[in-house]
Design a protein around this motif. Structure first.
Motif: not given
Ligand SMILES: Nc1ncnc2c1ncn2[C@@H]1O[C@H](COP(=O)(O)OP(=O)(O)O)[C@@H](O)[C@H]1O
Ligand SMILES: [Mg+2]
Lengths: 389, 244
Positions: A49, A53, A55, A213, A245
């Motif tokens: 991951a 990022r 989510i 995202v 992530e």
């Protein structure tokens, strides 16, 4: 001094017993490799991951959609450099058993947020230019024989068309990923296409966005972005939950129950069963060699030598079985990946798995060999010579 | 007698405890045997012949006493020392042959040589020579199960002599053999004694076999020694001919 001919010839003495033991070891070690690889596949997304990022999903559940209006607001959060929407499409190709993931997403931003994604065929420009264009994962493309330029009709189970026909996607590119955070089985298409079809009434299905995202700009802390996002929609209309992530991926793994624990238990059980089988073989074989051990000691071979002869037999036996099992696991890797790829994307027999299997093999060899070897070492010459053959 | 004594036992005591009871098999035994002798050890079953042979060969330990072999007291050696000593000084021949069933005749004979510094080729040569000496060079590739009892025992003799030990200990070597095979084996032992100057101690309860030796040591029940009978004219087993 260990006479190695004695090691090999004693093993080969009962051919059927030898072959059966080696084969059962091979099967057990093969099974261990497969089980381990399934866990690796499940965790692949977590391990790979991206740190930058975030989510954003509905706090209620992953299956509850968020309003479209959240997008522009999220983009304004400090530290968010770009953003993509993901909507689970839930369709199938020709038959419901042909399952693989499809997502509606933002085509341009996709490449920015997911730099690990690259095309092995087709062009980014062609994908961006056509609203009906899609990208297909290399594994899925190979499975269904799909090529760039083909049309790829997908039946929308979650988003059925009004006239009941399939969604008609044009394959503009075949992609692969440099990391396991993105599998190579998915189909990506234009979010616009989905949105416009719903607006025009050509299709129906859930409104809103599945997940957002966010890409965090360099110099910003993802944790801070997360708390800011959480705070932003604290009072609704839809409360959200922002996660990293890796956390997000981990929730999929735990969704199927504690699979790693289950798999480890099965693997452990298989190992114990095979250990008992090999131990039994070794004890039988050692008992038959009792008198030989007396002879060797009488001739002047040390207690250490006879210990070595017996433990080496266990190691050679297990080494052969283990090597065969590992070979089998490695050779079956492409076939297994193809067969269960859509359920376990990223099935791979990794080096750590092979090392673990090798370690298990050695441990079985040691545990099965140590008892008869210690017994042989402690045996007095005259007691051993009195043993009946 | 003491100066060139090959075997010199003093006050050797050995007892076994069985179910709380102690059975003294050898009680303060003294015994001398000359270098280059061929001794037959006779006595009733259970008189301790095997026990004595095992003590002299360093296979078992006595409770008390000295066991001097060529001037070394093996009763004082620890396990690894004793193993090394056995490898160098003693060759054993057993009643049940005790060849290793998964190995060929050649491999069985080579086994003691693995404990020497000989190269692989030298080991092969020495083993071949030993097998030639017992008349079984043509059977070198056979496993024990493919040989007759007499042949097995001759392979065992080849194994006992291959490392060129000074002392050969044989526990009823002809006990499981027919007359003809027994004579072959006795002839070989005689030849080892006469030509190669090996000191041989052979347990037997067969009077005819005992006549091959140069002296007979009689053991009494209860582990005491009777007389030592020196044979003026031992039976010649015609060891010059190669047994077949
Ligand atoms: N390991 C042992 N444990 C208990 N008793 C033993 C053992 N070995 C020998 N004996 C006993 O010691 C006595 C002498 O045995 P052994 O030396 O084998 O006699 P022989 O060879 O003269 O027939 C016998 O009564 C035998 O039962
Ligand atoms: Mg006996």
């Amino acid at each position: 001094m260990i006479p190695f001919t004695l090691v090999t010839k004693n093993l080969a003495k009962h051919k059927l017993r030898f072959v059966l033991t080696v084969l059962s070891l091979a099967v057990a070690i093969f099974l261990l490799c497969v089980l381990r690889s399934l866990v690796v596949a499940l965790n692949a997304g977590v391990a790979d991951a991206a740190a930058n990022r975030v989510i954003v999903q509905s706090k209620v559940s992953l299956f509850v959609q968020m309003p479209q209006s959240y997008g522009p607001k999220l983009k304004l959060v400090d530290g968010v450099s770009s953003l993509v929407r993901w909507n689970w499409f839930g369709g199938y190709y020709q038959d419901p058993s042909n399952f693989f993931a499809q997502f509606a997403t933002d085509p341009k931003e996709l490449f920015d947020v997911y730099p690990e994604l690259y095309l092995v065929d087709g062009t980014k420009e062609a994908f961006l230019a056509d609203r009906k264009a899609c990208l297909v994962g290399a594994e899925t493309a190979a499975k269904y024989g799909i090529q760039v330029g083909d049309s790829f009709p997908i039946i929308g189970a979650l988003y059925p068309t009004t006239d009941g026909s399939a969604w008609d996607f044009q394959v503009a590119g075949i992609y692969r990923s440099k990391k396991k955070s993105l599998d190579e089985n998915t189909l990506f298409f234009h979010y616009d296409f989905l949105e416009k079809s719903l607006e025009s009434g050509a299709a129906s299905g859930p409104d809103g966005v599945g997940i957002f995202v966010l890409k965090v700009a360099p110099g910003y802390q993802p944790v801070e972005v997360m708390s800011e996002v959480d705070a932003l929609f604290e009072n609704g209309p839809q409360v959200v939950q922002a996660t990293s992530e890796s956390e997000f991926q981990a929730q999929f793994v735990s969704m199927v129950g504690n699979v790693p624990l289950l798999v480890s238990s099965i693997g452990g059980g298989v190992m114990i069963a095979i250990l008992l089988a090999v131990l039994n073989t070794m004890l039988m074989s050692a008992r038959e060699q009792t008198r030989d051990i007396g002879v060797l000691k009488a001739l002047g071979f040390t207690d250490g030598s006879v210990f070595g002869i017996l433990i080496l037999q266990a190691f050679v036996l297990c080494g052969l079985g283990g090597a065969l099992g590992i070979l089998l696991a490695k050779m079956s890797e492409p076939g297994m990946a193809r067969a269960i790829g859509s359920m376990f994307p990223g099935y791979q027999v990794t080096m750590p798995t092979l090392l673990e299997a090798g370690g298990a093999t050695l441990a079985i060899g040691f545990l099965a060999g140590i008892t008869p070897a210690l017994r042989a070492r402690a045996l007095s010459v005259i007691d051993a010579l009195r043993a009946v053959r | 007698m003491t100066a060139n004594s090959m075997i010199r036992l003093r006050g050797v005591t050995k007892s076994y405890s069985r179910g709380g009871e102690t059975l003294t098999v050898l009680d303060r035994l003294d015994l001398d045997m000359d270098e280059g002798g061929f001794y037959a050890l006779m006595g009733p079953s259970g008189s301790g012949k095997t026990t004595l042979l095992n003590l002299i060969g360093g296979l078992d330990r006595c409770d008390e006493g000295e066991i001097g072999i060529e001037g070394e007291d093996i009763a004082r050696m620890d396990g690894p020392e004793l193993a090394a000593w056995r490898a160098e000084k003693v060759g054993f021949v057993f009643q049940g042959f005790n060849l290793i069933p998964v190995l060929t005749a050649q491999e069985n004979v080579e086994l003691p040589l693995l404990l020497t510094n000989l190269s692989r080729r030298e080991r092969r040569e020495h083993a071949t020579l030993a097998l030639e000496m017992v008349g079984l060079a043509d059977r070198r590739g056979h496993r024990p199960s493919q040989l007759s009892g007499g042949q097995e025992q001759r392979v065992a003799i080849a194994r006992a002599l291959v490392s060129d030990p000074h002392l050969i200990l044989a526990d009823e070597p002809t006990g499981d053999l027919d007359r003809k095979s027994a004579d072959d084996v006795l002839g070989l032992l005689q030849r080892l004694n006469r030509e190669f100057k090996k000191t041989i101690l052979m347990v037997t309860h067969d009077h005819e076999a005992a006549q091959s030796a140069r002296a007979i040591v009689h053991m009494e029940k209860g582990g005491t020694l009777g007389r030592i009978e020196v044979l003026a004219a031992p039976t010649d087993r015609g060891s010059a001919r190669s047994p077949t």
